[in-house]
Write an enzyme that holds these catalytic residues in place. Structure first.
Site, PDB file in Angstrom:
ATOM      1  N   SER A 120       4.179   8.706  -3.562  1.00 40.72           N
ATOM      2  CA  SER A 120       4.776   7.812  -2.581  1.00 40.72           C
ATOM      3  C   SER A 120       5.774   8.581  -1.705  1.00 40.72           C
ATOM      4  O   SER A 120       5.413   9.568  -1.068  1.00 40.72           O
ATOM      5  CB  SER A 120       5.419   6.627  -3.301  1.00 40.72           C
ATOM      6  OG  SER A 120       5.719   5.582  -2.403  1.00 40.72           O
ATOM      7  N   HIS A 146      -1.174   1.143  -5.309  1.00 45.04           N
ATOM      8  CA  HIS A 146      -0.201   2.194  -5.035  1.00 45.04           C
ATOM      9  C   HIS A 146       0.227   2.905  -6.324  1.00 45.04           C
ATOM     10  O   HIS A 146       0.716   2.266  -7.259  1.00 45.04           O
ATOM     11  CB  HIS A 146       1.017   1.563  -4.340  1.00 45.04           C
ATOM     12  CG  HIS A 146       2.030   2.539  -3.857  1.00 45.04           C
ATOM     13  ND1 HIS A 146       1.757   3.485  -2.882  1.00 45.04           N
ATOM     14  CD2 HIS A 146       3.327   2.731  -4.210  1.00 45.04           C
ATOM     15  CE1 HIS A 146       2.843   4.197  -2.657  1.00 45.04           C
ATOM     16  NE2 HIS A 146       3.804   3.765  -3.450  1.00 45.04           N
ATOM     17  N   GLU A 169      -3.838  -0.563  -0.834  1.00 49.64           N
ATOM     18  CA  GLU A 169      -2.436  -0.284  -0.523  1.00 49.64           C
ATOM     19  C   GLU A 169      -2.265   0.009   0.951  1.00 49.64           C
ATOM     20  O   GLU A 169      -3.164   0.541   1.615  1.00 49.64           O
ATOM     21  CB  GLU A 169      -1.902   0.866  -1.361  1.00 49.64           C
ATOM     22  CG  GLU A 169      -2.621   2.197  -1.232  1.00 49.64           C
ATOM     23  CD  GLU A 169      -1.842   3.296  -1.963  1.00 49.64           C
ATOM     24  OE1 GLU A 169      -0.664   3.488  -1.664  1.00 49.64           O
ATOM     25  OE2 GLU A 169      -2.428   3.944  -2.842  1.00 49.64           O
TER      26      GLU A 169
END
Length: 297
Positions: free
Chosen positions: A147, A268, A238
């Site tokens: 991320s 995610h 996502e």
């Protein structure tokens, strides 16, 4: 059948517990506490060892499993640059230590809003330099992240290249956050984890007064030439799917050896469920193989 039921259950858990916590109205301090509890469901492999230490004046967690090689992975955790820690990611880094055969070092880099850009990047670079000072050759160090930590890993490689520093052996990113402007977010039919309003808030807090188009904040706007071999993994469910695909496209055009894996119907950073969800376990296995393949002898 059992794996399908597990996927369904995990998706519902993420949608009902994690996604509401990542709402822009929830104070950052509360989000940090809630997410630290949510990550308890991410379990490292049995026999994994963890050591807390200090590296470049920042706390780190060192994850290892079995006989480690001479290699190391500098792992940069996710959390939108405002939440998350080395401790929250012990499940994922533990599995990555097992599959890569490396010591995985996860720094607690400084978070926004208390410490906006470039604090996280400065801490990541300091950790890299400290590992080299400890005796690791650059070719023995891979960098990885998920991320925001995935975007930070790319930004770190860009900064090292631009400063004519030695580069890591490879880069591995899970659901990387590459474009904080959010001008090209994907719109999946189902998004169990992220809310665009929350990521927009996190982006603003991290950037401080800097433009979101600054390449070391949103690496998609940077140059990708001469970066190390890159593995990108992302779920189809996502909003950051486009970020991953744009990264792969830009890196390939720049001549970077690039591998992109899109996992249908997963969310995610699904890799946190490694050891439970077969497809997550397989993804982290591939990540470990990528890291091992490119480590210097």
């Amino acid at each position: 059948m059992l794996q399908h039921l597990l996927e369904t259950g995990l998706r519902q858990t993420m949608n009902r517990l994690v996604r509401p916590a990542l709402h822009p109205a929830v104070p950052v301090s509360v989000q940090r506490a809630l997410i630290s509890q949510a990550y308890r469901s991410s379990v490292p492999p049995r026999g994994c060892r963890f050591q807390t230490a200090t590296l470049a004046d920042r706390p780190v967690v060192k994850s290892s499993y079995g006989q480690t090689s001479r290699g190391a992975v500098l792992y940069l955790h996710g959390g939108g640059y405002i939440i998350g820690s080395a401790a929250t990611h012990k499940g994922l880094t533990g599995h990555l230590a097992k599959t890569s055969g490396c010591m995985v070092i996860t720094p607690d880099y400084r978070l926004a809003p208390e410490h906006p850009f470039p604090a996280a990047l400065d801490d990541a670079e300091a950790a890299w330099l400290a590992l080299i000072e400890e005796g690791f050759a650059p070719g023995q160090i891979a960098i990885a992240g998920d991320s925001a930590g995935g975007g930070l890993a790319i930004a770190l490689a860009m900064r090292l290249r631009d400063n004519t520093q030695s580069l890591p052996s490879s880069i591995t990113v899970f659901s990387p956050w590459m474009d904080l402007t959010q001008e090209a977010l994907y719109s999946p039919e189902c998004e169990p984890v992220l809310q665009p309003r929350w990521t927009a808030k996190a982006a603003k807090l991290y950037a401080g007064g800097e433009s979101l188009r600054t390449p070391l904040i949103s690496p998609i706007f940077g140059k990708f030439e001469d970066l190390p071999p890159l593995l990108i993994q992302v779920g189809s469910q996502e909003i950051l799917l486009n970020d991953a695909e744009r990264l792969a496209d830009a890196a390939r055009k720049a001549g970077v050896k690039t591998y992109l894996e899109v996992f249908n119907s997963l969310w995610h950073v699904f890799q946190v469920h490694s050891g439970q969800l077969d497809r997550a376990t397989a993804a982290v296995q591939t990540a470990g193989e990528h890291i091992r393949e490119h480590l210097a002898d």
